[in-house]
Each structure stands twice: as C-alpha cells, then as structure tokens.
Scaffold this motif. Structure first.
Motif, mmCIF file in Angstrom:
data_model
loop_
_atom_site.group_PDB
_atom_site.id
_atom_site.type_symbol
_atom_site.label_atom_id
_atom_site.label_comp_id
_atom_site.label_asym_id
_atom_site.label_seq_id
_atom_site.Cartn_x
_atom_site.Cartn_y
_atom_site.Cartn_z
ATOM 1 N N TRP A 494 0.974 -1.249 -0.576
ATOM 2 C CA TRP A 494 0.030 0.289 0.149
ATOM 3 C C TRP A 494 0.785 1.358 0.153
ATOM 4 O O TRP A 494 1.760 1.132 0.885
ATOM 5 N N TYR A 511 -3.472 3.633 -2.733
ATOM 6 C CA TYR A 511 -2.868 3.229 -3.618
ATOM 7 C C TYR A 511 -2.584 1.853 -3.385
ATOM 8 O O TYR A 511 -1.760 2.081 -2.081
ATOM 9 N N ASP A 516 -1.851 -1.980 -9.107
ATOM 10 C CA ASP A 516 -2.079 -0.779 -9.522
ATOM 11 C C ASP A 516 -0.119 -0.360 -9.163
ATOM 12 O O ASP A 516 -0.626 1.125 -8.614
ATOM 13 N N GLU A 519 -0.377 4.274 -10.360
ATOM 14 C CA GLU A 519 -1.363 5.169 -9.211
ATOM 15 C C GLU A 519 -2.651 5.983 -9.948
ATOM 16 O O GLU A 519 -2.278 6.758 -9.671
ATOM 17 N N GLN A 520 -3.261 5.027 -10.674
ATOM 18 C CA GLN A 520 -4.122 5.764 -10.957
ATOM 19 C C GLN A 520 -6.047 5.793 -10.001
ATOM 20 O O GLN A 520 -6.414 6.052 -10.531
ATOM 21 N N ARG A 521 -5.881 4.398 -9.450
ATOM 22 C CA ARG A 521 -6.974 4.619 -8.985
ATOM 23 C C ARG A 521 -7.204 4.282 -7.211
ATOM 24 O O ARG A 521 -6.467 3.795 -6.702
ATOM 25 N N ASP A 522 -7.264 5.728 -7.130
ATOM 26 C CA ASP A 522 -7.656 6.197 -5.614
ATOM 27 C C ASP A 522 -8.713 5.645 -4.313
ATOM 28 O O ASP A 522 -9.983 5.056 -4.892
#
Length: 549
Positions: A494, A511, A516, A519-522
C-alpha cells in the motif's frame, strides 16, 4: 531542547565506556571492498538491463550478474537522497529537509529554515565513510557531493580519506558552472582532498570523475579494504555530451516520447521487470508529439540523443572501473551497489524563472541545433522524455509519485551474495548504510568518533540478499518520505500519496501498488480505515523528523 538532541544526549550519558569508533565485530567473512555508484537523474527504464535501448553493456552485465532491485526508492531529488544514502536516516534529520537551491528558486520569504532545513549534511549524523573508516576501511570518492560547500562540509571533512568533488549540484559537463562564474548560485567549485582546485583542460564530467577515482584507488593502502563512492553528474542537465557519443544515437528517437515509452514497456514486460499486465500511467498529452512541426520534432529528438549519449559515456566509464579492478585483483572481493538519485528530471528552463541571472544566461546560450550538446549549450529534455524514462510509473523527479522515487538500482558481488535475478522487496536508500555495515561486520553505533549521532533509520538488506529473509521491511511497517510539501507513506503493498498543486490537490490518495503500480485508482474511499492509519503514521513521522507543515 529538540527531541533528536535529547536522544543524542541520552546516548552519550548511557555510554559508560570510551568506545567511540564504530568498532569492528569479529568478522564472519572477509571484509569486502564496497563500490557505490550513483547516476544523476537517470530514468528507471534507461539501462538495457531495465528495458532501455541505450547502449549500457557494462552496467547491464553487472546488473544481470547480481540482483536487480525493482522496488527500490530514493528521495525525489538529488541532495536529500545523498543525505539519506550516506547517513542511513531521513533527509530532515540529516539536515536536507529541502534542497538549498529550492529556497532561492521558490522566492518564498517564509520558506522553512532552521533545524532539519540547513540544506547541508549536518554533524547530527555520521556518514557511511566515517563509519567504514572507523572500522578499518580506506575511503575515497569522486564526483558530485551536493551536501555543502564550506570546508567543514567537504567530503574530506566527512570521512573520505581522498576525494575529488564537485561541491554544488551540477555544472557544465565540459568544465565550469551552469551559469555565470561570478554568481554563487551557478558556479562550480571543485575540491581535491579538501583543497579547491581547477579542472583539467580536457575535462568531461564522467571521464574525469572516473580517472580521479582510479588514481585514488591506485594509491590506496593495500592492507585495507576500500569504500569507493563514485557519483556521476550524468545525465543531469545541462544536456552535454561528446560528439562521437551523440552520433551513435542519430535518428533513434525520431518516433517521439510516446513511442519510446511503449517500446520500453514491452521490453520491461519481456525481461520481467514489471508484470505483463502492467498498465502504465498515462502521458499528460499522448498526442503532443504529433502536434509538433518537423523542425520542433528534430530539436526534441536531438535532446534525447544527447541524453542517451551521456548515459552511454557513463557506462563506458563504469567499464573502465571494472576493468581496472579486475586487473588489480580486487574485483572478486568487491560489492557494487548502483542507483539513481531520483527519477528522471521533468523540469525545463522555467525552473530558473526566479533567478534572473540564470534565466538570462540560458537565453544567451547557443542552443542552435548545430550547437546542442556542446559546452556552449544549455538545454533540458523536459517532462515528456522524462515520462518515457519513468515508464510505467507516474510522473518524475521532485514528486513522491512512483516515477519520482522508484529508481533503477542493483547490487552485485561476484562471490558474496546468494540471491540473483530480481529483488521485488520494498527497500529505500536509507537501507544502504546498515547493509554495508553488516556486510563489513561493523557495529551500527550511535557514537562515532566521540560524537553522538542520530540513530540509523534504515534496515539492513543483507538477510534478503542472502536468501535468509523474504523481505527487507515487514508488511506492517510504515516508511514515510517528505520533500517540498510532497508526501508519501508505504506499508507493504500500500501507498498513501499526497502531491501539491499543480500535480495534485494536496489531499491524501491511497493505492495498492501490487495491483496499480501506476497510481491511477485512489482507494481511500474504499479503505478509509487504512488511509486514516497510514496518515497518522505520517504525522508521527513528521513530528519525529520535525517536518515543516
């Protein structure tokens, strides 16, 4: 009294003996020679062994014989990383909570100052060189220092028996500063063994630094192991390279940065550097290359050709070092640790907008196509090529996004380490000092040369290298970074990230890097408890390290 000072004083009170030199333990193995090589602003995917197309056979061979560290993290910029690398603790405790140059560049009268923001490597910490020298090593360095320009801050005063150092953060690669010589913010000071010196007429940074280090090693005492710290300024701006190296890359980048990024990512997947299902962070403008005129494309391609030539020349010099150590008979008992000091540099000349003297100097440089890469030019390769260099990760230098901190790194020791291939365990630049001390059988004392120093924050990677541990840091341990307002906390797979505008909105985002890495999906809304706990961990770190908010 500052908390860290209280701790240091307590250490002195508790020390009842006169032991002050990180005394060597009874060695479990022969003390190896140690070579640490630092590249400056190198991209994660630049080296061939990490998916790049640049000719780097010597570094590639070292990397492939050793352990490629694919989850190794440095600070977002130069001097903070160097302070952490040499001290084994965080950059604030070491004194580089912000780069000295940033205070000037920011133009902010309220920029942090005082404890933790001195902009130099302070005596609150001991350097790896001081610790190794106390443990019986001959210590030497050549290249970029960037941890202070005054005599007490010189590498010769911080544990290096011999040194040839560029004190500032950069300079003209053919000699001199990166601006007017009468401007303290842009000139280049070189010292040799603590005495200011000039540069030879045939100076080129990578060549000269290597030659100086080889001369120092040739004159070393033969009854001691050695620690050599070789810190290149390549491929840091200004982009300048030898003509024969530039010619090797003519036309290689005419397809643009998006195409280069795709090609590198495919090679990284094939090599096993990243998973085959990795989805990269998007470029800010994937079509920007196609909007350029033919002349603009020609100029942009040339920038990358010069950059590649700088990396190529650095590799050639690493080859010189390896050949010398083999001829010398020292190679088999030498551990090599290679890293970049941060991600690739996305800045351009606009960085110097608050320094009129520098801005005028850049504007008056000869940046014509025919002159690009020469002593007279002053060019940068910018955010688009930088995002090709950080593939598949997000952003670049001066951010705590993965593209700013996850760097190409590897460790190689011909006869010393058991683990080979890829090391995917999370590790940081703070882990280098305890690793080298354990390797050399030297205690990690908080008193060095009769002086109380801050404890080492990092953890030894040696058990991991020796296949005795599955990871360096436990899955529940939190590791926090901060620089110039950019924050990050890692815990297992994480990451909690907070970027300042214009690259972020100054709020925390969560993230899962295993799923991921770009680091595109919060996931902070999906896992609020985890985000809260990691934010609290960062606050605890900030109090301990006295981070300015």
């Amino acid at each position: 009294m500052k908390p860290i000072i209280k701790a240091l004083c307590a250490t002195l009170v508790a020390t009842t003996s006169s032991v002050s030199l990180a005394a060597p333990q009874a060695p479990a193995r022969q003390q190896p020679n140690i070579v640490v090589i630092v590249a400056d602003d190198l991209g994660f995917s630049d080296l061939g062994a990490f998916g790049g197309e640049i000719r780097t056979p010597n570094l590639d061979a070292l990397a492939r014989r050793g352990l490629r560290l694919t989850n190794f993290h440095a600070a977002p910029t130069c001097s903070p990383t160097r302070s952490m690398l040499l001290s084994g603790t965080d950059n604030h405790t070491a004194g580089v909570g912000a780069m000295a140059e940033t205070r000037v560049l920011s133009g902010d009268p309220n920029f942090p100052s005082g404890w933790g923001y001195e902009g130099v490597l302070t005596n609150r910490v001991a350097t790896l060189a001081e610790r190794l020298r106390a443990g019986g090593y001959f210590t030497t360095m050549a290249g970029k220092w960037h941890l202070g320009v005054k005599p007490p801050q010189d590498p010769h005063a911080r544990g290096f028996d011999t040194s040839f150092a560029l004190l500032q953060g950069g300079g003209n690669h053919f000699g001199g500063g990166k601006g007017p010589e009468d401007d303290p913010s842009s000139r280049a000071n070189y010292t040799e063994n603590g005495v200011e010196v000039g540069t030879p007429a045939n100076f080129y940074s990578s060549n000269t630094y290597t030659s100086k280090l080889l001369a120092q090693l040739a004159a070393r005492p033969r009854n001691k192991p050695f620690f050599a710290y070789l810190t290149y300024t390549a491929p840091h701006s200004p982009l300048q390279a030898l003509p024969e190296d530039i010619a090797r890359y003519k036309g290689k980048y005419d397809g643009g940065w998006a195409a280069l990024r795709r090609q590198r990512l495919e090679r990284m997947k094939a090599l096993g550097i990243v998973a085959k299902n990795t989805i990269p962070a998007p470029l800010a403008d994937d079509e920007e290359w196609n909007k350029l005129t033919p002349e603009q494309k020609k100029i942009e391609s040339r920038k990358m050709e010069i950059y590649a030539a700088m990396v190529d020349r650095m590799d050639q010099n690493v080859g010189r070092l390896i050949a010398n150590l083999k001829k010398d008979g020292a190679y088999k008992n030498t551990l090599f640790f290679f890293l970049s000091d941060n991600g690739p540099a996305g800045e351009g000349p606009e960085l110097f907008a608050n320094l009129p003297v520098m801005a005028n100097f850049i504007a008056s440089s000869d940046n014509s196509y025919a002159s690009m890469g020469s002593r007279k030019s002053m060019i940068f390769y910018g955010k688009n090529w930088a995002q090709a260099g950080s593939a598949p990760y997000r952003l670049y230098k001066n951010t705590t996004a993965e593209g700013g901190t996850r760097v190409a790194a590897f460790v190689t020791a011909p006869t010393l380490l058991k683990r080979r291939g890829f090391g995917r365990a999370f590790a940081t630049v703070m882990d280098v000092v305890p690793t080298m001390l354990q390797l050399a059988s030297i205690k990690t004392s908080n008193v060095v040369e009769n002086h109380a120093v801050a404890p080492i924050r990092g953890k030894s990677m040696l058990p991991y290298f020796d296949n005795k541990a599955p990871r360096v840091h436990s899955a529940d341990e939190t590791i926090s970074f901060e620089l110039h307002g950019q924050r990050a906390v890692w815990q297992g797979s994480w990451k909690l990230l907070r970027l300042q505008p214009p690259l972020g909105n100054a709020t925390w985002a969560l993230y899962n890097l295993d799923l991921d890495p770009a680091e595109q999906r919060d996931l902070s809304g999906q896992y609020p408890e985890r985000a809260t706990l990691m934010a609290k961990a960062w606050e605890a770190y900030a109090r301990e390290a006295q981070v300015a908010h």
